[in-house]
Design an enzyme around this catalytic site. Structure first.
Site, short mmCIF file in Angstrom:
data_model
loop_
_atom_site.label_atom_id
_atom_site.label_comp_id
_atom_site.label_asym_id
_atom_site.label_seq_id
_atom_site.Cartn_x
_atom_site.Cartn_y
_atom_site.Cartn_z
CG HIS A 239 -1.56 1.12 1.16
ND1 HIS A 239 -2.94 1.15 0.64
CD2 HIS A 239 -1.69 2.29 1.85
CE1 HIS A 239 -3.49 2.62 0.76
NE2 HIS A 239 -3.31 3.39 1.80
CE LYS B 4 -3.19 10.73 -3.57
NZ LYS B 4 -1.47 10.36 -1.84
CB SER C 126 -8.41 2.29 -2.11
OG SER C 126 -6.97 2.08 -1.66
CG HIS C 127 -9.74 3.59 3.88
ND1 HIS C 127 -10.07 3.70 5.39
CD2 HIS C 127 -7.99 3.72 4.00
CE1 HIS C 127 -9.13 4.05 5.85
NE2 HIS C 127 -8.00 4.01 5.21
CG ASN C 128 -10.12 -0.88 -2.29
OD1 ASN C 128 -11.08 0.24 -1.75
ND2 ASN C 128 -9.92 -0.73 -3.33
CG HIS C 129 -8.74 -4.49 2.57
ND1 HIS C 129 -9.36 -4.52 0.94
CD2 HIS C 129 -7.68 -6.18 1.83
CE1 HIS C 129 -7.84 -5.55 0.16
NE2 HIS C 129 -7.31 -6.87 0.42
NE ARG D 259 -5.82 12.86 8.39
CZ ARG D 259 -5.80 12.16 8.45
NH1 ARG D 259 -7.17 12.50 8.74
NH2 ARG D 259 -5.95 11.29 8.37
CB SER E 7 -3.92 7.85 15.66
OG SER E 7 -4.24 6.84 16.80
CG ASP F 145 -4.82 6.77 -11.42
OD1 ASP F 145 -3.86 6.00 -10.59
OD2 ASP F 145 -3.96 7.38 -12.64
#
Length: 751
Positions: free
Chosen positions: A55, A100, A103-106, A125, A323, A512
């Site tokens: 990642h 921009k 992803s925050h898939n999992h 942020r 955090s 993308d």
């Protein structure tokens, strides 16, 4: 437990270390030892493990991503490109816009609400760190089968998390997508986009320079939530047993983030920072190493000064914690007092945790003991690079040969069957109204939203005196990309480009989010390689450089990967938002024109999915020069007042576009099938490079002259009229019937 210091690491070279449990490979661990000339300390191992994760390091994808630089089109608008927190483009009048998509898939599959909420918080942020005020967000989403029980588990929480966080920040959610497909069953995709606005002189970069300058950590306290976070979660596949990693998901506090935004903007206004970085994936490990790596010196950090909300955290846990609502700034000593004063005014905790040094090392101390001593670039930028093997899948030819021809799949053959097909597509989960979802988002807060869902693009006014505005659209069709990754990625760009142009804005740049399965599978890596090649080639033709983005790999459960899903965001500029073009047929008597060529192209189409649950054949052909011409025509027609409505043709073809334009404008339409064109193909083909427009009769001649002079096919197919949609000689359907079919679908499935 004895503290693992650098001195101890030198004296105990053979000590067992949990490198495998932290996601490192044997050769990667060996490489770390080679870099350091010894074994790493526990804190160093923690930093390398998160920063060398898929990642954060892009270790499987960067050999392909370099094409975006090698094939970058010339662009006077590009101010900041790939490599920073977000790209920045010049939109005129002294304004710069940064945007921009990530992803925050999992995390969102494991803990839907917090996973999605912190996805919004993180992308906001990133935009803030560039020096901009965030002004809008968008959310391209993918879920499993609409009627699957797990979709009912994840969808409401994800939507609530996006709405809850974004609404609390006071940011309008102006667009995105919601797509259902069984391939996303164990891996929903939660991509988040943010747009920010600033003046050229306000651009900030992530770098630490100037020995003696202070490193200030400010925002929320550091806790045990998100240890490993997306840096680890997004770098491995799920097993088939489902969610079991909740502690790794970050917990968000949008009210804290709002205070962080306002304090940071005031700090920027007083020019108090030399460099700044948000704390997202990999937390302090990322912020310290990237700031030091991009700067001109080293850095010394006193880790025990970090404000904690859990005093039992070890140095390793503090460095790995993700955090939320935290930033790291580089500040000259003489400006520290004012920096802290502003933070105190906004009730934001701010602490000097270190300083920039003359050397070339990142040194981190814990109660006076040296626990990290590394070259910062080796952590932040010189991670592994893999040339993963890839090959065209053995099944690809058979998939493409299974085209949805009339011989293979039964097609509607009369007016009643065409009407039934139109209602079925319009009422399918993917094409139905998403108002149950979008009504949970505040689309108009701040008062500068000009266009929002269900329009083709979201549009924001950025200058209230001149009406300068920007437009953004996100698109991506995993079904097309499964059939042909190269073409599928180009179609994603073409559709987003077309959507922006249909609203009247000139496309400028791309971000993308490339969502794929495991890079360790040669089939998946072939899909990735082809998609990135296709996107880079298309950006070069359309003149829209990639400014940044995100790669999300390992989106699969067991051996089952998602469809390759490159989500492409296009940002455009419009000089006067009062000239924008909506999709709705708002004026009776206006003429309806179809722009572009229609062919028998049903591979991967909405009709083939709804009518036959079929995926096969080839996706629509792409003609990028035609897309550029169509965009130029739509922009000029909007600017010069020749059209009152425009809608691109994509999923569901002309049939779906007509349903949406009629319902949005509250008017019906009477249309005739052009001579020589099959009524079914006319309605349901998904040929690219097309749009419908409604034209005041007084503008018809001027519009036709423009299209004729430029060589764009423009066919008059009907008129806006009444309260029915009529395809002459085929069928008539009332707007009431369309409304019944098109609305209430999502809430019924979730009930």
């Amino acid at each position: 437990m004895t503290l693992d210091t650098v001195k101890n690491a030198e004296q105990t070279p053979e000590a067992d270390q949990p490198w495998s449990e932290l996601g490192l490979k044997a050769d990667e661990y060996a490489r770390i030892r080679e870099i350091l000339g010894r074994r790493p300390t526990g804190a160093e191992l923690a930093m390398y493990s998160v920063m060398w994760s898929e990642h954060c390091s892009y270790k499987s994808s960067k050999v392909h991503l370099k094409q975006f630089g090698e094939k970058k089109p010339d662009s006077d608008a590009m101010l900041v490109g790939i490599g920073e927190n977000a790209g920045v483009v010049d939109v005129g009048q002294g304004y710069a816009v940064t945007f921009k998509v990530e992803s925050h898939n999992h995390p969102s599959y494991i803990e839907p609400y917090q996973g999605a909420a912190t996805g919004i918080g993180g992308i906001v942020r990133d935009i803030l760190a560039m020096g901009a005020r965030p002004v809008a967000v968008m959310d391209p989403l993918r879920f499993g089968a609409a009627d699957h029980p797990d979709t009912r588990r994840v969808l409401p929480g994800i939507v609530a998390g996006i709405g809850g966080y974004g609404n609390c920040l006071g940011l309008p959610n102006i667009g995105g997508e919601v797509v259902f497909d069984a391939c996303y069953q164990g891996n929903p995709l939660v991509n988040a986009l943010c747009v920010g606005v600033m003046k050229h002189e306000d651009i900030h970069l992530a770098q630490a320079s100037g020995a003696g300058n202070k490193v200030i950590l400010y925002g929320a306290r550091t806790g045990g939530d998100g240890i490993g976070g997306v840096s680890v979660l997004a770098s491995e596949t799920f097993d088939a047993t489902g969610p079991a990693k909740r502690p790794a998901v970050q917990v968000g506090d949008p009210f804290q983030e709002k205070l962080l935004i306002e304090s940071t903007l005031e700090i920027f206004a007083e020019k108090l920072v030399l460099g700044i970085q948000d704390l997202g994936g990999a937390g302090l490990s990322c912020a310290t190493s990237e700031l030091a790596s991009a700067g001109s010196g080293g850095m010394r950090i006193e880790l025990d000064t970090v404000p904690l909300r859990d005093n039992t955290l070890s140095p390793e846990e503090i460095l790995m914690s993700e955090s939320q609502e935290r930033m790291c700034a580089i500040v000259e000593p003489g400006k520290v007092a004012r920096f802290l004063e502003i933070c105190e005014k906004w009730d934001v905790i701010a602490t000097v945790i270190g300083e920039v040094t003359e050397g070339e090392r990142l040194e981190i101390f814990w109660h006076g003991e040296l626990v990290v001593d590394v070259p910062p670039r080796s952590v932040a930028h010189d991670g592994p690079t893999y040339n993963r093997p890839y090959a065209r899948p053995s099944w690809q030819d058979a998939l493409q040969a299974d085209a949805p021809t009339a011989e293979r799949l039964a097609r509607p053959s009369n007016g009643e069957e065409l009407k039934a097909a139109l209602l079925a597509v319009a009422g399918s989960p993917n094409q139905a109204s998403k108002s149950w979802i979008t009504d949970q988002y505040d689309r108009y807060v701040i008062g500068n939203t000009v266009l929002a869902t269900p329009e083709d693009s979201g549009m924001i006014r950025i200058d209230e005196e001149t009406n300068l505005g920007v437009s953004v659209a996100t698109d991506g069709n995993g079904r097309f990309t499964k059939l042909d990754p190269y073409t599928g990625a180009q179609l994603a760009l073409a559709e987003a480009y077309r959507n922006v142009a249909a609203g009247g804005a000139k496309p400028l740049a791309v971000s993308d989010c490339l969502n794929f399965g495991s890079p360790e599978d040669p089939d998946v890596m072939w899909q990735f390689a082809e998609a990135t090649r296709g996107l880079a080639d298309a950006c070069l033709v359309l003149g829209t450089p990639v400014t940044g983005g995100n790669v999300s790999l390992y989106n699969q459960t067991g051996e089952t990967a998602i469809h390759p899903t490159p989500v492409v965001a296009v940002l455009g500029v419009i000089d006067d938002v009062t000239r924008r073009t909506p999709i709705g047929f708002a004026e009776e008597g206006q003429l309806v024109y179809l722009l572009g060529d229609t062919a028998d192209e049903l591979g991967g189409s909405a009709w083939s999915q709804v009518a036959h649950n079929h995926l096969g054949g080839l996706p629509p052909k792409v003609d990028l020069e035609r897309e550029r011409l169509l965009g130029d025509i739509l922009i000029a027609a909007s600017r010069d007042g020749m059209i009152d409505a425009a809608h691109d043709l994509s999923d569901g073809g002309l049939a779906q576009a007509l349903v949406e334009s009629c319902l949005k404008g509250g008017n019906g339409a009477r249309l005739i099938v052009p001579a020589g064109l099959d009524p079914f193909v006319f309605l349901f083909s998904e040929s690219a490079g097309r749009a419908i427009v409604s034209i005041p009769r007084s503008e018809e001649l001027r519009f036709n002259d423009m299209c004729g002079a430029r060589g764009l096919p423009a066919t008059r197919i009907g008129v806006v009229d009444g309260d029915t949609l009529e395809i002459q000689g085929q069928f008539t359907v009332s707007l009431a019937e369309l409304t019944d079919a098109h609305t209430g679908v999502i809430e019924a499935l979730l009930a």
